[in-house]
Design a protein around this motif. Structure first.
Motif, short mmCIF file in Angstrom:
data_model
loop_
_atom_site.label_atom_id
_atom_site.label_comp_id
_atom_site.label_asym_id
_atom_site.label_seq_id
_atom_site.Cartn_x
_atom_site.Cartn_y
_atom_site.Cartn_z
N GLU A 135 -0.38 -0.13 17.77
CA GLU A 135 0.67 -1.11 18.01
C GLU A 135 0.41 -2.41 17.24
O GLU A 135 1.34 -2.99 16.68
CB GLU A 135 0.80 -1.41 19.50
N PHE A 136 -0.82 -2.86 17.24
CA PHE A 136 -1.18 -4.09 16.53
C PHE A 136 -0.83 -3.97 15.05
O PHE A 136 -0.12 -4.84 14.49
CB PHE A 136 -2.67 -4.36 16.71
N LEU A 137 -1.30 -2.91 14.41
CA LEU A 137 -1.07 -2.76 12.98
C LEU A 137 0.40 -2.56 12.66
O LEU A 137 0.92 -3.13 11.69
CB LEU A 137 -1.89 -1.59 12.44
N CYS A 138 1.10 -1.76 13.47
CA CYS A 138 2.49 -1.49 13.13
C CYS A 138 3.39 -2.69 13.38
O CYS A 138 4.33 -2.94 12.62
CB CYS A 138 3.01 -0.27 13.89
N SER A 139 3.13 -3.44 14.44
CA SER A 139 3.91 -4.64 14.68
C SER A 139 3.86 -5.57 13.48
O SER A 139 4.90 -6.08 13.02
CB SER A 139 3.39 -5.38 15.92
N GLU A 140 2.68 -5.79 12.97
CA GLU A 140 2.53 -6.70 11.84
C GLU A 140 3.03 -6.08 10.54
O GLU A 140 3.56 -6.78 9.67
CB GLU A 140 1.08 -7.14 11.72
N ALA A 141 2.88 -4.76 10.40
CA ALA A 141 3.41 -4.09 9.21
C ALA A 141 4.92 -4.16 9.17
O ALA A 141 5.52 -4.41 8.11
CB ALA A 141 2.95 -2.63 9.19
N MET A 142 5.56 -3.95 10.30
CA MET A 142 7.03 -4.02 10.35
C MET A 142 7.51 -5.43 10.03
O MET A 142 8.51 -5.62 9.32
CB MET A 142 7.52 -3.57 11.71
N ALA A 143 6.83 -6.43 10.53
CA ALA A 143 7.21 -7.81 10.23
C ALA A 143 7.13 -8.07 8.73
O ALA A 143 8.01 -8.72 8.14
CB ALA A 143 6.33 -8.79 11.00
N ALA A 144 6.09 -7.56 8.09
CA ALA A 144 5.94 -7.76 6.65
C ALA A 144 7.02 -7.02 5.86
O ALA A 144 7.41 -7.45 4.77
CB ALA A 144 4.55 -7.29 6.20
N LYS A 455 -4.40 -6.59 5.99
CA LYS A 455 -4.12 -7.33 4.76
C LYS A 455 -3.25 -6.51 3.82
O LYS A 455 -2.31 -7.04 3.20
CB LYS A 455 -5.43 -7.73 4.08
N VAL A 456 -3.54 -5.24 3.70
CA VAL A 456 -2.76 -4.37 2.81
C VAL A 456 -1.32 -4.25 3.31
O VAL A 456 -0.36 -4.38 2.55
CB VAL A 456 -3.41 -2.98 2.71
N LEU A 457 -1.17 -4.02 4.61
CA LEU A 457 0.16 -3.86 5.20
C LEU A 457 0.95 -5.17 5.19
O LEU A 457 2.18 -5.15 5.26
CB LEU A 457 0.04 -3.34 6.63
N GLY A 458 0.24 -6.29 5.09
CA GLY A 458 0.91 -7.58 5.01
C GLY A 458 1.58 -7.82 3.68
O GLY A 458 2.39 -8.75 3.55
N ASP A 462 3.43 -4.63 -2.77
CA ASP A 462 2.45 -4.72 -3.85
C ASP A 462 1.67 -3.42 -3.93
O ASP A 462 1.39 -2.78 -2.91
CB ASP A 462 1.47 -5.87 -3.60
N GLU A 463 1.27 -3.05 -5.12
CA GLU A 463 0.41 -1.88 -5.27
C GLU A 463 -0.95 -2.20 -4.67
O GLU A 463 -1.55 -3.23 -5.01
CB GLU A 463 0.27 -1.50 -6.74
N PRO A 464 -1.47 -1.38 -3.78
CA PRO A 464 -2.75 -1.69 -3.13
C PRO A 464 -3.93 -1.50 -4.07
O PRO A 464 -3.85 -0.76 -5.05
CB PRO A 464 -2.79 -0.68 -1.98
N ALA A 465 -5.01 -2.20 -3.74
CA ALA A 465 -6.22 -2.08 -4.55
C ALA A 465 -6.78 -0.66 -4.48
O ALA A 465 -7.33 -0.16 -5.47
CB ALA A 465 -7.26 -3.10 -4.08
N LEU A 466 -6.67 -0.03 -3.31
CA LEU A 466 -7.11 1.35 -3.16
C LEU A 466 -5.89 2.27 -3.33
O LEU A 466 -5.00 2.27 -2.47
CB LEU A 466 -7.73 1.58 -1.78
#
Length: 486
Positions: A135-144, A455-458, A462-466
């Motif tokens: 939930e934490f990661l997806c909430s912030e990913a959706m906002a981004a 940070k990546v999902l934010g 952008d193309e991710p470093a990995l």
């Protein structure tokens, strides 16, 4: 002592009175520790970057103490679950801390996993680390991604055992939103014929969250129309990024048109309109392709909850009132269709509007479905297909059919489409296997992967470093399942 000097709490929801909630403290976590926190969410609140280091912060967000001004409470609501009236529900493991003034306006803070409440039913009121991370990661990913959503401020954890399918550890995620009021709040008071409370709720919600509806001839109708349009916008956004909610019960539908309650959600990998992300949904009620229709059904349930607010002195008045509410709900259809087409035009890089655009979009989705082409990667590679079509062609079985479609697409799109498409077609979404990697590391007390993914999902465009963050899911990810258990 308050960890943030001068923090002002307004607590407008608490002003509704005891018909709407039970006030009680959280059942805190023993020996808590920080798991993760979101700098972006803290910025929305106007909190300093070092807020987690302030005295008392960990104890407050582990449910072990309350700051001055907080009024912990659990709200009551009802709802339809999987299309069936479920009766009284309520915040069974969520605890509203209060409402704080921020640069973005008043924001409510809520602990999820803070222990038993009067509405826990047969549950234990706890959340586990696994689901809290998701939930934490997806909430912030959706906002981004720009999707309307509740936010996630932080996770606190503990070695406290919690029994689900196996023994797991407890965690609390702190959620943030302008309001957590759901369709089910209105359904509850209408069903129980508590009409004074229903009217108070409607008046309160309109005053604080939909003031433009207050002067309408029938504020309840205007409110329903507003919610219908917001919900249509949300559904179009979900569908355009391949997001599946998994549990679109009316008690999980936000009156503000926010993505609410991240349970068994998922972003699609291989495109399948019939994809069901919730392992508990054995009838596929909340399959990807059905989400827009389910939202429409849920709006009708909300209309039924608002009906007592309209005049029903005579039979003809009741019929007319129902018709006006249904007309308000009908606005959803046109709004969803127009918003979905607008989003597909943007994803395809189409400038302006032409009559064949809907067919062009539909035909690409059909080709994707026939090949089970990856949803996110297909659109990302399409963004560069004017110059380099081969990576896109590699995703499709029937390449001749794709080439024929690409010829139509090239004739319709503009030469400068690539930059515009890359700005709306994400490179990275929170796939199940990415979340699973963070969960497995966290279960070994390593929280660095959560921070890295955040940070990546934010920066999803952008193309991710990995490169693996944006690659096709590994074979082992096919065995991952998510359900209502959390």
């Amino acid at each position: 002592m308050n960890a943030l000097d001068g923090l002002a709490w307004t607590n407008r929801f608490a002003s509704l009175g005891p018909d709407f909630f039970t006030e009680l403290p959280a059942q805190g976590l023993p020996d808590p520790y920080w798991v993760a926190h979101s700098p972006a969410c803290a910025e929305v609140l106007g909190w300093p970057a070092d807020w987690t280091q302030r005295p008392g912060a960990l104890a407050a967000f582990a449910g072990n103490t309350s700051w001055p001004g907080m009024r912990p409470l659990a709200s009551v609501y009802s709802g339809h679950q999987f299309g069936v009236w479920a009766g009284q529900l309520g915040d069974g493991r969520a605890l509203w801390l209060g409402e704080v003034d921020t640069p973005a306006g008043p924001q409510e803070l809520q602990l999820k996993g803070g222990g038993l409440t009067p509405y826990s039913r047969r549950g234990d009121g706890r959340a586990v680390l696994r689901s809290s991370i998701r939930e934490f990661l997806c909430s912030e990913a959706m906002a981004a991604l720009g999707v309307p959503t509740t936010r996630a401020l932080c996770i606190t954890g503990s070695r406290l055992p919690v029994i689900r399918e196996s023994v797991e550890t407890a965690a609390i995620v702190t959620r943030v939103a302008p309001s957590f009021v759901r369709f089910g709040h209105f359904e509850h008071f209408a069903h129980h014929q508590q009409l004074d409370a229903l009217r108070r709720l409607a008046d309160w919600f309109i005053a604080h969250h939909a003031p433009e509806c207050a002067d309408a001839p029938e504020p309840a109708v205007a409110l329903l129309r507003k919610v219908a349009l917001q919900t249509a916008d949300l559904m179009a956004h979900w569908q355009s990024i391949g997001f599946c909610h998994g549990v679109m019960n009316t008690d999980n539908m936000s009156m503000l048109g926010l993505t609410l309650d991240y349970g068994p959600f998922g972003f699609m990998d291989g495109f399948d309109p019939g994809h069901v992300c919730n392992h508990s949904d054995d009838r596929g009620r909340y399959a990807y392709a059905r989400q827009p229709a389910v939202a429409f059904w849920n709006l009708h349930a909300l209309a039924q909850g608002l009906l007592p607010l309209l005049p029903i002195d005579r039979e003809k008045d009741a019929e007319a009132s129902t018709e006006r509410l249904l007309e308000a709900v009908e606005g959803y259809r046109e709004r969803f269709a127009s918003q979905m087409l607008a989003r597909m035009r943007a994803k395809l890089g189409l400038a302006g509007e032409q009559d064949g655009d809907q067919a062009l979009a539909d035909d690409f989705l059909k080709l994707m479905a026939a090949s089970r082409a990856d949803f996110t990667i297909s659109f990302r590679r399409l963004s560069r297909a004017l110059s380099t079509p081969e990576p896109l062609r590699d995703l499709f079985i029937d390449r001749e059919a794709l080439d024929a479609w690409l010829a139509r697409w090239r004739a319709r799109t503009a030469a400068d489409a690539e930059a515009r498409m890359l700005a709306v077609n994400p490179a990275v979404v929170l796939r199940n296997h990415l979340a699973e990697g963070a969960i497995r590391a966290a279960q070994q007390n390593d929280f660095t992967e959560i921070e890295r993914l955040l940070k990546v999902l934010g920066r999803p465009f952008d193309e991710p470093a990995l490169p693996s963050d944006a690659a096709l899911p590994p074979d082992w990810a096919q065995g991952l399942e998510v359900s209502c258990s959390s």
